[in-house]
Design an enzyme around this catalytic site. Structure first.
Site, PDB file in Angstrom:
ATOM      1  N   GLU A 122      10.759  37.012  52.673  1.00 26.86           N
ATOM      2  CA  GLU A 122      11.670  36.681  53.777  1.00 26.86           C
ATOM      3  C   GLU A 122      12.466  37.864  54.319  1.00 26.86           C
ATOM      4  O   GLU A 122      12.680  37.961  55.531  1.00 26.86           O
ATOM      5  CB  GLU A 122      12.657  35.572  53.341  1.00 26.86           C
ATOM      6  N   GLU A 164       8.372  28.727  46.904  1.00 25.33           N
ATOM      7  CA  GLU A 164       9.481  27.795  46.622  1.00 25.33           C
ATOM      8  C   GLU A 164       8.972  26.383  46.328  1.00 25.33           C
ATOM      9  O   GLU A 164       9.508  25.689  45.466  1.00 25.33           O
ATOM     10  CB  GLU A 164      10.458  27.794  47.812  1.00 25.33           C
ATOM     11  N   ALA A 180       7.112  28.998  55.199  1.00 18.07           N
ATOM     12  CA  ALA A 180       7.542  28.141  56.305  1.00 18.07           C
ATOM     13  C   ALA A 180       6.891  28.702  57.565  1.00 18.07           C
ATOM     14  O   ALA A 180       6.544  29.893  57.626  1.00 18.07           O
ATOM     15  CB  ALA A 180       9.056  28.178  56.415  1.00 18.07           C
ATOM     16  N   GLY A 218       8.321  29.901  51.489  1.00 21.46           N
ATOM     17  CA  GLY A 218       8.408  28.464  51.232  1.00 21.46           C
ATOM     18  C   GLY A 218       7.281  27.954  50.333  1.00 21.46           C
ATOM     19  O   GLY A 218       7.439  26.931  49.667  1.00 21.46           O
TER      20      GLY A 218
HETATM   21  C1  HXC Z   1       3.017  30.781  60.664  1.00 21.19           C
HETATM   22  C2  HXC Z   1       1.284  31.866  59.676  1.00 21.19           C
HETATM   23  C3  HXC Z   1       2.031  32.052  58.487  1.00 21.19           C
HETATM   24  C4  HXC Z   1       3.358  31.539  58.462  1.00 21.19           C
HETATM   25  C5  HXC Z   1       0.108  32.933  58.207  1.00 21.19           C
HETATM   26  N1  HXC Z   1       0.094  32.422  59.443  1.00 21.19           N
HETATM   27  N2  HXC Z   1       1.275  32.724  57.616  1.00 21.19           N
HETATM   28  N3  HXC Z   1       1.787  31.232  60.737  1.00 21.19           N
HETATM   29  N4  HXC Z   1       3.809  30.913  59.561  1.00 21.19           N
HETATM   30  N5  HXC Z   1       4.157  31.635  57.386  1.00 21.19           N
HETATM   31  C6  HXC Z   1      -1.002  32.454  60.416  1.00 21.19           C
HETATM   32  C7  HXC Z   1      -1.167  33.831  61.036  1.00 21.19           C
HETATM   33  O1  HXC Z   1      -0.247  34.034  62.091  1.00 21.19           O
HETATM   34  C8  HXC Z   1      -2.587  33.742  61.547  1.00 21.19           C
HETATM   35  O2  HXC Z   1      -2.614  33.010  62.738  1.00 21.19           O
HETATM   36  C9  HXC Z   1      -3.271  32.906  60.472  1.00 21.19           C
HETATM   37  O3  HXC Z   1      -2.240  32.204  59.798  1.00 21.19           O
HETATM   38  C10 HXC Z   1      -4.028  33.744  59.456  1.00 21.19           C
HETATM   39  O4  HXC Z   1      -3.134  34.715  58.953  1.00 21.19           O
HETATM   40  P1  HXC Z   1      -3.440  36.278  58.980  1.00 21.19           P
HETATM   41  O5  HXC Z   1      -2.134  36.985  58.946  1.00 21.19           O
HETATM   42  O6  HXC Z   1      -4.361  36.626  60.101  1.00 21.19           O
HETATM   43  O7  HXC Z   1      -4.221  36.447  57.618  1.00 21.19           O
HETATM   44  P2  HXC Z   1      -4.260  37.713  56.654  1.00 21.19           P
HETATM   45  O8  HXC Z   1      -4.370  38.982  57.450  1.00 21.19           O
HETATM   46  O9  HXC Z   1      -5.317  37.413  55.639  1.00 21.19           O
HETATM   47  O10 HXC Z   1      -2.841  37.749  55.941  1.00 21.19           O
HETATM   48  C11 HXC Z   1      -2.420  36.681  55.094  1.00 21.19           C
HETATM   49  C12 HXC Z   1      -0.894  36.789  54.816  1.00 21.19           C
HETATM   50  C13 HXC Z   1      -0.157  36.882  56.172  1.00 21.19           C
HETATM   51  C14 HXC Z   1      -0.621  38.016  53.953  1.00 21.19           C
HETATM   52  C15 HXC Z   1      -0.514  35.526  54.023  1.00 21.19           C
HETATM   53  O11 HXC Z   1      -0.594  35.808  57.023  1.00 21.19           O
HETATM   54  C16 HXC Z   1       1.323  36.781  56.034  1.00 21.19           C
HETATM   55  O12 HXC Z   1       1.978  37.757  55.679  1.00 21.19           O
HETATM   56  N6  HXC Z   1       1.877  35.628  56.406  1.00 21.19           N
HETATM   57  C17 HXC Z   1       3.320  35.425  56.455  1.00 21.19           C
HETATM   58  C18 HXC Z   1       3.878  35.264  55.069  1.00 21.19           C
HETATM   59  C19 HXC Z   1       5.375  35.091  55.091  1.00 21.19           C
HETATM   60  O13 HXC Z   1       6.108  35.978  55.576  1.00 21.19           O
HETATM   61  N7  HXC Z   1       5.854  33.968  54.564  1.00 21.19           N
HETATM   62  C20 HXC Z   1       7.269  33.646  54.507  1.00 21.19           C
HETATM   63  C21 HXC Z   1       7.701  32.927  55.746  1.00 21.19           C
HETATM   64  S1  HXC Z   1       9.431  32.678  55.740  1.00 21.19           S
HETATM   65  P3  HXC Z   1      -3.506  33.469  64.002  1.00 21.19           P
HETATM   66  O14 HXC Z   1      -3.130  32.499  65.067  1.00 21.19           O
HETATM   67  O15 HXC Z   1      -3.143  34.893  64.304  1.00 21.19           O
HETATM   68  O16 HXC Z   1      -4.912  33.320  63.495  1.00 21.19           O
HETATM   69  C22 HXC Z   1       9.670  31.355  54.725  1.00 21.19           C
HETATM   70  C23 HXC Z   1      11.081  30.856  54.653  1.00 21.19           C
HETATM   71  C24 HXC Z   1      11.204  29.612  53.811  1.00 21.19           C
HETATM   72  O17 HXC Z   1       8.782  30.859  54.123  1.00 21.19           O
HETATM   73  C25 HXC Z   1      12.590  28.993  53.941  1.00 21.19           C
HETATM   74  C26 HXC Z   1      12.856  28.340  55.235  1.00 21.19           C
HETATM   75  C27 HXC Z   1      14.171  27.656  55.281  1.00 21.19           C
END
Ligand code: HXC
Length: 260
Positions: free
Chosen positions: A134, A114, A66, A111
């Protein structure tokens, strides 16, 4: 309808939904979830569509979760609404009367994992990575992860993955049954289409009834599941496809199913 964050194509009975927000690794904001919901309505209504494939655009991510920048300032009420809306959209995939295949082409986190888990079949490319990270953000999975992951991989592995937030690669996902096949990235969509074509060559009413029986059984006691299975089995005998399928076998020819 025109979409901003997803692509929707129809190729020979197969609908392809590709989440397409490359700048944020296909993260799901509310607008994207609404578009997925709309696309699902369209494929549900379109009789030409027999099977659906969901993937992520680009080569790096299926869906990286998400959208964290959108969730950051949510109050509890908004967070609940967001979780419930995502759950509703993903449940629509699960309840859809057409098979849905997730072609996981990169990061499937939070997400994203999921979303993949709501699909009937998951296949992945070698570079795919799965996880429920998360707790590292101070939240828990909210689009069904705490419910579907233990049903798919068992309680112990699900708790390990959810409590640690660990990411696993495609091979490990295959080993624990989170995906059913791993292929080269260039071959991923081809493989998803091959599975779709194979399914479409069968009696599609039977496939639909099998999906319903499995979905009902997985969430019910065995007696309820068996009872539903027997009734669904009986329903098959009211179809032309059952007559054609069995006649074709006995006449040693390929069946011509008509989905009736
Ligand atoms: C918003 C995101 C994102 C996310 C990546 N980006 N994941 N933005 N939400 N979930 C963005 C980064 O901020 C970055 O933007 C760009 O995408 C590229 O990501 P990087 O981090 O620079 O890439 P990399 O170093 O290759 O790392 C990839 C990654 C990392 C390991 C996937 O991006 C990451 O850990 N992302 C978050 C994963 C996460 O925690 N997902 C769960 C979210 S909570 P910029 O602008 O800096 O270029 C969830 C809850 C669901 O999903 C339920 C809700 C009710």
């Amino acid at each position: 309808m025109e979409f901003k964050n997803i692509k929707l194509e129809l190729n020979e009975g197969v609908s392809l939904i590709a989440i397409d927000r490359p700048k944020s690794l296909n993260a799901l904001n509310l607008e994207t979830l609404k578009e997925i919901d709309q696309a699902l309505e369209e494929v549900k209504e379109n009789e030409e569509v027999k099977v659906v494939i969901i993937t992520g655009a680009g080569e790096k991510a299926f869906v990286a979760g998400a959208d964290i920048s959108e969730m950051k300032d949510m109050n509890p009420l908004k967070a609940k609404e967001f979780a419930e809306f995502g759950q509703k959209v993903f449940r629509k995939i699960e309840l859809m009367k057409k098979p849905v295949i997730a072609a996981v082409n990169g990061y499937a986190l939070g997400g994203g994992c999921e979303l993949a888990m709501a699909c009937d079949i998951r296949i992945a490319s070698h570079n795919a990575k799965f996880g429920q990270p998360e707790v590292g953000l101070g939240i828990i999975p909210g689009f069904g992860g705490t419910q579907r992951l233990p049903r798919i991989v068992g309680v112990s592995k699900a708790k390990e993955l959810i409590y640690t937030g660990d990411m696993i690669d495609a091979e490990e996902a295959l080993r624990i049954g989170l995906v059913s096949k791993v292929v080269e990235q260039e071959k991923l969509l081809e493989e998803a289409y091959n599975i779709a074509k194979k399914i479409m060559s069968k009696g599609m009413i039977a496939v639909r009834l099998a999906k319903e029986a499995i979905n009902i059984g997985i969430n019910a006691d065995i007696e309820t599941g068996m009872s539903y299975e027997a009734k669904a089995f009986a329903v098959c005998f009211a179809t032309e496809d059952q007559k054609e399928g069995m006649a074709a076998f006995l006449e040693k020819r390929a069946p011509k199913f008509v989905d009736k």
